[in-house]
Design a protein around this motif. Sequence first.
Motif, PDB file in Angstrom:
ATOM      1  N   GLN A  77       0.838  -1.186   0.000  1.00 26.64           N
ATOM      2  CA  GLN A  77       0.000   0.000   0.000  1.00 26.64           C
ATOM      3  C   GLN A  77       0.882   1.248   0.000  1.00 26.64           C
ATOM      4  O   GLN A  77       1.801   1.362   0.807  1.00 26.64           O
ATOM      5  N   VAL A  78       0.572   2.159  -0.898  1.00 30.55           N
ATOM      6  CA  VAL A  78       1.302   3.411  -1.005  1.00 30.55           C
ATOM      7  C   VAL A  78       0.296   4.537  -1.164  1.00 30.55           C
ATOM      8  O   VAL A  78      -0.622   4.459  -1.990  1.00 30.55           O
ATOM      9  N   GLN A  79       0.460   5.571  -0.380  1.00 35.21           N
ATOM     10  CA  GLN A  79      -0.332   6.782  -0.524  1.00 35.21           C
ATOM     11  C   GLN A  79       0.569   7.891  -1.030  1.00 35.21           C
ATOM     12  O   GLN A  79       1.695   8.054  -0.546  1.00 35.21           O
ATOM     13  N   LEU A  80       0.077   8.652  -1.989  1.00 39.28           N
ATOM     14  CA  LEU A  80       0.870   9.672  -2.654  1.00 39.28           C
ATOM     15  C   LEU A  80       0.179  11.018  -2.575  1.00 39.28           C
ATOM     16  O   LEU A  80      -1.046  11.100  -2.678  1.00 39.28           O
ATOM     17  N   ALA A  81       0.970  12.067  -2.435  1.00 38.64           N
ATOM     18  CA  ALA A  81       0.438  13.418  -2.378  1.00 38.64           C
ATOM     19  C   ALA A  81       1.380  14.371  -3.092  1.00 38.64           C
ATOM     20  O   ALA A  81       2.523  14.538  -2.669  1.00 38.64           O
ATOM     21  N   GLU A  82       0.887  14.993  -4.158  1.00 39.99           N
ATOM     22  CA  GLU A  82       1.689  15.932  -4.929  1.00 39.99           C
ATOM     23  C   GLU A  82       1.578  17.340  -4.368  1.00 39.99           C
ATOM     24  O   GLU A  82       0.570  17.709  -3.765  1.00 39.99           O
ATOM     25  N   SER A  83       2.605  18.128  -4.627  1.00 42.00           N
ATOM     26  CA  SER A  83       2.593  19.536  -4.272  1.00 42.00           C
ATOM     27  C   SER A  83       3.555  20.275  -5.192  1.00 42.00           C
ATOM     28  O   SER A  83       4.380  19.660  -5.866  1.00 42.00           O
ATOM     29  N   GLY A  84       3.450  21.585  -5.209  1.00 44.26           N
ATOM     30  CA  GLY A  84       4.386  22.404  -5.956  1.00 44.26           C
ATOM     31  C   GLY A  84       3.850  23.001  -7.234  1.00 44.26           C
ATOM     32  O   GLY A  84       4.559  23.773  -7.893  1.00 44.26           O
ATOM     33  N   GLY A  85       2.626  22.662  -7.608  1.00 45.00           N
ATOM     34  CA  GLY A  85       2.054  23.235  -8.805  1.00 45.00           C
ATOM     35  C   GLY A  85       1.748  24.708  -8.625  1.00 45.00           C
ATOM     36  O   GLY A  85       1.781  25.247  -7.523  1.00 45.00           O
ATOM     37  N   GLY A  86       1.447  25.363  -9.734  1.00 42.99           N
ATOM     38  CA  GLY A  86       1.135  26.775  -9.673  1.00 42.99           C
ATOM     39  C   GLY A  86       1.091  27.389 -11.050  1.00 42.99           C
ATOM     40  O   GLY A  86       1.082  26.693 -12.067  1.00 42.99           O
ATOM     41  N   LEU A  87       1.070  28.702 -11.071  1.00 47.13           N
ATOM     42  CA  LEU A  87       1.028  29.480 -12.302  1.00 47.13           C
ATOM     43  C   LEU A  87       2.389  30.104 -12.553  1.00 47.13           C
ATOM     44  O   LEU A  87       2.929  30.799 -11.687  1.00 47.13           O
ATOM     45  N   VAL A  88       2.936  29.842 -13.732  1.00 44.54           N
ATOM     46  CA  VAL A  88       4.228  30.405 -14.109  1.00 44.54           C
ATOM     47  C   VAL A  88       4.169  30.902 -15.542  1.00 44.54           C
ATOM     48  O   VAL A  88       3.321  30.481 -16.334  1.00 44.54           O
ATOM     49  N   GLN A  89       5.078  31.797 -15.872  1.00 48.24           N
ATOM     50  CA  GLN A  89       5.198  32.282 -17.234  1.00 48.24           C
ATOM     51  C   GLN A  89       6.014  31.315 -18.077  1.00 48.24           C
ATOM     52  O   GLN A  89       6.846  30.565 -17.566  1.00 48.24           O
ATOM     53  N   ALA A  90       5.756  31.328 -19.374  1.00 49.25           N
ATOM     54  CA  ALA A  90       6.542  30.513 -20.289  1.00 49.25           C
ATOM     55  C   ALA A  90       8.024  30.810 -20.108  1.00 49.25           C
ATOM     56  O   ALA A  90       8.428  31.968 -19.974  1.00 49.25           O
ATOM     57  N   GLY A  91       8.813  29.746 -20.102  1.00 50.66           N
ATOM     58  CA  GLY A  91      10.238  29.877 -19.871  1.00 50.66           C
ATOM     59  C   GLY A  91      10.641  29.738 -18.418  1.00 50.66           C
ATOM     60  O   GLY A  91      11.838  29.611 -18.123  1.00 50.66           O
ATOM     61  N   SER A 144      10.260  28.020 -14.362  1.00 51.81           N
ATOM     62  CA  SER A 144      10.507  26.707 -13.783  1.00 51.81           C
ATOM     63  C   SER A 144       9.589  26.445 -12.604  1.00 51.81           C
ATOM     64  O   SER A 144       9.153  27.368 -11.911  1.00 51.81           O
ATOM     65  N   LEU A 145       9.306  25.178 -12.393  1.00 51.93           N
ATOM     66  CA  LEU A 145       8.593  24.707 -11.221  1.00 51.93           C
ATOM     67  C   LEU A 145       9.212  23.389 -10.789  1.00 51.93           C
ATOM     68  O   LEU A 145       9.730  22.639 -11.620  1.00 51.93           O
ATOM     69  N   ARG A 146       9.125  23.115  -9.509  1.00 55.62           N
ATOM     70  CA  ARG A 146       9.564  21.830  -8.984  1.00 55.62           C
ATOM     71  C   ARG A 146       8.389  21.189  -8.264  1.00 55.62           C
ATOM     72  O   ARG A 146       7.903  21.725  -7.265  1.00 55.62           O
ATOM     73  N   LEU A 147       7.942  20.063  -8.771  1.00 56.60           N
ATOM     74  CA  LEU A 147       6.871  19.310  -8.158  1.00 56.60           C
ATOM     75  C   LEU A 147       7.447  18.267  -7.215  1.00 56.60           C
ATOM     76  O   LEU A 147       8.495  17.686  -7.488  1.00 56.60           O
ATOM     77  N   SER A 148       6.750  18.045  -6.126  1.00 53.23           N
ATOM     78  CA  SER A 148       7.163  17.038  -5.172  1.00 53.23           C
ATOM     79  C   SER A 148       6.032  16.061  -4.936  1.00 53.23           C
ATOM     80  O   SER A 148       4.861  16.419  -5.012  1.00 53.23           O
ATOM     81  N   CYS A 149       6.392  14.836  -4.645  1.00 54.94           N
ATOM     82  CA  CYS A 149       5.434  13.793  -4.338  1.00 54.94           C
ATOM     83  C   CYS A 149       5.888  13.110  -3.062  1.00 54.94           C
ATOM     84  O   CYS A 149       6.970  12.513  -3.027  1.00 54.94           O
ATOM     85  N   ALA A 150       5.081  13.220  -2.034  1.00 57.61           N
ATOM     86  CA  ALA A 150       5.371  12.577  -0.763  1.00 57.61           C
ATOM     87  C   ALA A 150       4.623  11.252  -0.696  1.00 57.61           C
ATOM     88  O   ALA A 150       3.423  11.205  -0.940  1.00 57.61           O
ATOM     89  N   ALA A 151       5.337  10.194  -0.361  1.00 53.33           N
ATOM     90  CA  ALA A 151       4.765   8.866  -0.332  1.00 53.33           C
ATOM     91  C   ALA A 151       4.816   8.280   1.061  1.00 53.33           C
ATOM     92  O   ALA A 151       5.759   8.518   1.819  1.00 53.33           O
ATOM     93  N   SER A 152       3.798   7.521   1.377  1.00 55.00           N
ATOM     94  CA  SER A 152       3.787   6.741   2.604  1.00 55.00           C
ATOM     95  C   SER A 152       3.824   5.268   2.236  1.00 55.00           C
ATOM     96  O   SER A 152       3.382   4.872   1.151  1.00 55.00           O
ATOM     97  N   GLY A 153       4.353   4.459   3.132  1.00 49.31           N
ATOM     98  CA  GLY A 153       4.440   3.037   2.877  1.00 49.31           C
ATOM     99  C   GLY A 153       5.866   2.524   2.976  1.00 49.31           C
ATOM    100  O   GLY A 153       6.786   3.116   2.409  1.00 49.31           O
TER     101      GLY A 153
END
Length: 125
Positions: free
Chosen positions: A1-15, A17-26
């Motif tokens: 069993q694994v639970q996942l939760a993403e974060s880090g999304g948002g609004l950015v201009q073309a060009g 950068s964003l860094r998405l993270s995924c925290a997992a349990s298990g």
Amino acid sequence: QVQLAESGGGLVQAGGSLRLSCAASGRAFSLYAMGWFRQAPGKEREFVAGIDSGGSHTTYADSVKGRFTISRDDAKNTVSLQMNSLKPEDTAVYYCAADNFQAGTRTNPMRYDYWGQGTQVTVSS
């Protein structure tokens, strides 16, 4: 069993950068290949990037190759997606997913057993 939760999304201009993270349990997190997928309204969910259970092999969709980087830290049960040189066509909900597979990475979303709730990425022109 694994639970996942993403974060880090948002609004950015073309060009930008964003860094998405995924925290997992298990406790078995390190045995799973991990992938990032994205889905825009009215479109099929598509593979973006994957990393094998050992963290030694990565796979990228042609559309993001050279711009995105996937990584994992099994000690912290996290997977990240560094997104550079973002384009408007990158706009989508991004999902983290886990695949109980120990022989590489797979790109078919049907192979993945667990999914996060998604995080919205919007790139303005």
